[in-house]
Design a protein around this motif. Structure first.
Motif, mmCIF file in Angstrom:
data_model
loop_
_atom_site.group_PDB
_atom_site.id
_atom_site.type_symbol
_atom_site.label_atom_id
_atom_site.label_comp_id
_atom_site.label_asym_id
_atom_site.label_seq_id
_atom_site.Cartn_x
_atom_site.Cartn_y
_atom_site.Cartn_z
ATOM 1 N N VAL A 126 0.853 -1.188 0.000
ATOM 2 C CA VAL A 126 0.000 0.000 0.000
ATOM 3 C C VAL A 126 0.888 1.237 0.000
ATOM 4 C CG1 VAL A 126 -1.740 1.291 1.279
ATOM 5 C CG2 VAL A 126 -1.851 -1.199 1.208
ATOM 6 N N LYS A 127 0.768 2.032 -1.064
ATOM 7 C CA LYS A 127 1.486 3.304 -1.169
ATOM 8 C C LYS A 127 0.436 4.388 -1.406
ATOM 9 C CE LYS A 127 5.782 1.515 -3.082
ATOM 10 N NZ LYS A 127 6.715 1.574 -4.205
ATOM 11 N N PRO A 128 0.017 5.060 -0.337
ATOM 12 C CA PRO A 128 -1.059 6.036 -0.485
ATOM 13 C C PRO A 128 -0.648 7.261 -1.292
ATOM 14 C CG PRO A 128 -0.289 5.961 1.788
ATOM 15 C CD PRO A 128 0.480 4.932 1.029
ATOM 16 N N GLN A 129 -1.561 7.703 -2.111
ATOM 17 C CA GLN A 129 -1.397 8.930 -2.880
ATOM 18 C C GLN A 129 -2.610 9.808 -2.540
ATOM 19 O OE1 GLN A 129 -1.136 8.235 -7.079
ATOM 20 N NE2 GLN A 129 -0.140 10.191 -7.443
ATOM 21 N N ILE A 130 -2.340 10.991 -1.988
ATOM 22 C CA ILE A 130 -3.398 11.858 -1.468
ATOM 23 C C ILE A 130 -3.793 12.909 -2.500
ATOM 24 C CG2 ILE A 130 -4.021 13.458 0.386
ATOM 25 C CD1 ILE A 130 -3.433 10.699 1.456
ATOM 26 N N GLN A 131 -5.106 13.091 -2.656
ATOM 27 C CA GLN A 131 -5.649 14.157 -3.495
ATOM 28 C C GLN A 131 -6.572 14.997 -2.626
ATOM 29 O OE1 GLN A 131 -7.670 11.793 -6.390
ATOM 30 N NE2 GLN A 131 -5.930 11.755 -7.790
ATOM 31 N N SER A 171 -7.555 9.221 -0.711
ATOM 32 C CA SER A 171 -6.282 8.507 -0.767
ATOM 33 C C SER A 171 -6.472 7.264 -1.613
ATOM 34 C CB SER A 171 -5.814 8.119 0.635
ATOM 35 O OG SER A 171 -4.630 7.358 0.551
ATOM 36 N N LYS A 172 -5.679 7.190 -2.683
ATOM 37 C CA LYS A 172 -5.716 6.015 -3.550
ATOM 38 C C LYS A 172 -4.365 5.324 -3.480
ATOM 39 C CE LYS A 172 -9.272 7.522 -6.647
ATOM 40 N NZ LYS A 172 -9.887 7.197 -7.887
ATOM 41 N N MET A 192 -11.651 7.994 2.115
ATOM 42 C CA MET A 192 -12.187 9.258 1.621
ATOM 43 C C MET A 192 -12.711 10.043 2.816
ATOM 44 S SD MET A 192 -15.224 10.125 -1.041
ATOM 45 C CE MET A 192 -14.267 10.024 -2.539
ATOM 46 N N LEU A 193 -12.333 11.303 2.875
ATOM 47 C CA LEU A 193 -12.792 12.193 3.936
ATOM 48 C C LEU A 193 -13.451 13.405 3.291
ATOM 49 C CD1 LEU A 193 -11.037 13.224 7.135
ATOM 50 C CD2 LEU A 193 -11.757 15.011 5.602
ATOM 51 N N GLU A 194 -14.625 13.760 3.774
ATOM 52 C CA GLU A 194 -15.300 14.967 3.315
ATOM 53 C C GLU A 194 -15.614 15.814 4.543
ATOM 54 O OE1 GLU A 194 -17.625 13.458 -0.636
ATOM 55 O OE2 GLU A 194 -18.531 12.989 1.314
ATOM 56 N N LEU A 195 -15.183 17.058 4.504
ATOM 57 C CA LEU A 195 -15.386 17.988 5.615
ATOM 58 C C LEU A 195 -15.974 19.281 5.081
ATOM 59 C CD1 LEU A 195 -14.971 19.058 8.534
ATOM 60 C CD2 LEU A 195 -12.646 19.683 7.837
ATOM 61 N N ASP A 196 -17.099 19.679 5.649
ATOM 62 C CA ASP A 196 -17.701 20.981 5.368
ATOM 63 C C ASP A 196 -17.587 21.770 6.662
ATOM 64 O OD1 ASP A 196 -19.197 23.194 4.681
ATOM 65 O OD2 ASP A 196 -20.939 22.047 3.990
ATOM 66 N N PHE A 210 -5.010 5.638 9.720
ATOM 67 C CA PHE A 210 -3.980 5.995 8.748
ATOM 68 C C PHE A 210 -3.029 7.012 9.363
ATOM 69 C CE2 PHE A 210 -7.581 4.563 6.276
ATOM 70 C CZ PHE A 210 -6.987 3.776 5.312
ATOM 71 N N PRO A 211 -1.873 7.203 8.752
ATOM 72 C CA PRO A 211 -1.025 8.304 9.217
ATOM 73 C C PRO A 211 -1.779 9.629 9.043
ATOM 74 C CG PRO A 211 0.205 6.865 7.748
ATOM 75 C CD PRO A 211 -1.237 6.433 7.690
ATOM 76 N N PRO A 212 -1.625 10.564 9.981
ATOM 77 C CA PRO A 212 -2.373 11.822 9.877
ATOM 78 C C PRO A 212 -2.017 12.586 8.604
ATOM 79 C CG PRO A 212 -0.816 11.888 11.715
ATOM 80 C CD PRO A 212 -0.743 10.522 11.131
ATOM 81 N N VAL A 213 -3.037 13.108 7.945
ATOM 82 C CA VAL A 213 -2.834 13.932 6.752
ATOM 83 C C VAL A 213 -2.771 15.378 7.214
ATOM 84 C CG1 VAL A 213 -3.874 14.754 4.602
ATOM 85 C CG2 VAL A 213 -3.983 12.329 5.202
ATOM 86 N N ASN A 214 -1.628 16.010 7.020
ATOM 87 C CA ASN A 214 -1.464 17.423 7.340
ATOM 88 C C ASN A 214 -1.569 18.195 6.035
ATOM 89 O OD1 ASN A 214 -1.005 17.224 10.195
ATOM 90 N ND2 ASN A 214 0.971 16.311 9.690
#
Length: 172
Positions: free
Chosen positions: A50-55, A81-82, A92-96, A140-144
């Motif tokens: 698994v090699k995450p790629q963040i969009q 993250s794919k 997938m994270l969605e934040l409003d 998952f590792p935190p996405v900053n």
């Protein structure tokens, strides 16, 4: 400023106006309107390396509230993250995330850019923290999130709107 409370003359001999309108901005409230986190990796049981790629996608919205000089500004983040080299979505994270602002002293012609640039800039550190915590708590590792250039984002949205408003030309 002169001692008697009158405005002191400027270098060119004209009096300066101490009563000049200053921009005032207060954050009345900030809140999560909607939050969704889906850990697809654990649901589907993706195997192998698994090699995450963040969009990250960011959308902005602003609207006037009922009270004078009150506005609601919403920042919407979609973080996907794919797995690199494949089509498997890991999460997938969605934040409003929204804020209520009281704004005074901004000229009418500058209000829209102010709402779409300065207000989201004030909300960003809080949204960044939520994204980081949610991805960490999701396993998952935190996405900053990298700092968002809201000026460039605003200009891109203006250009897109202008392009959409142009009538389509028929080929000759």
């Amino acid at each position: 400023m002169a001692e008697n409370g009158e405005s002191a003359p400027a270098a060119n001999g004209e009096a300066t106006n101490p009563q000049q309108t200053q921009v005032q901005m207060r954050i009345l409230a900030q809140f999560i309107r909607d939050l969704s986190f889906e850990n697809i990796l654990s649901q589907k049981g993706i195997t192998g390396e698994v090699k995450p790629q963040i969009q990250v996608q960011v959308a902005l919205d602003a609207k006037k509230r009922g009270a004078p000089n009150n506005y609601e500004v919403s920042t919407k983040y979609t973080v996907t993250s794919k797995n690199q080299g494949g089509d498997d979505t890991l999460f997938m994270l969605e934040l409003d995330y929204a804020g209520l602002f009281h704004i005074e002293g901004v000229p009418e012609e500058q209000l829209h850019p102010f709402l779409m640039i300065e207000c989201p800039r004030m909300l960003f550190p809080f949204a960044r923290r939520i994204v980081s915590d949610m991805t960490r708590d999701g396993g998952f590792p935190p996405v900053n999130l990298d700092t968002v250039d809201f000026v460039t984002l605003y200009r891109q949205q203006l250009a897109l709107r202008a392009q959409q408003q142009q009538p389509e030309q028929q080929p000759s």
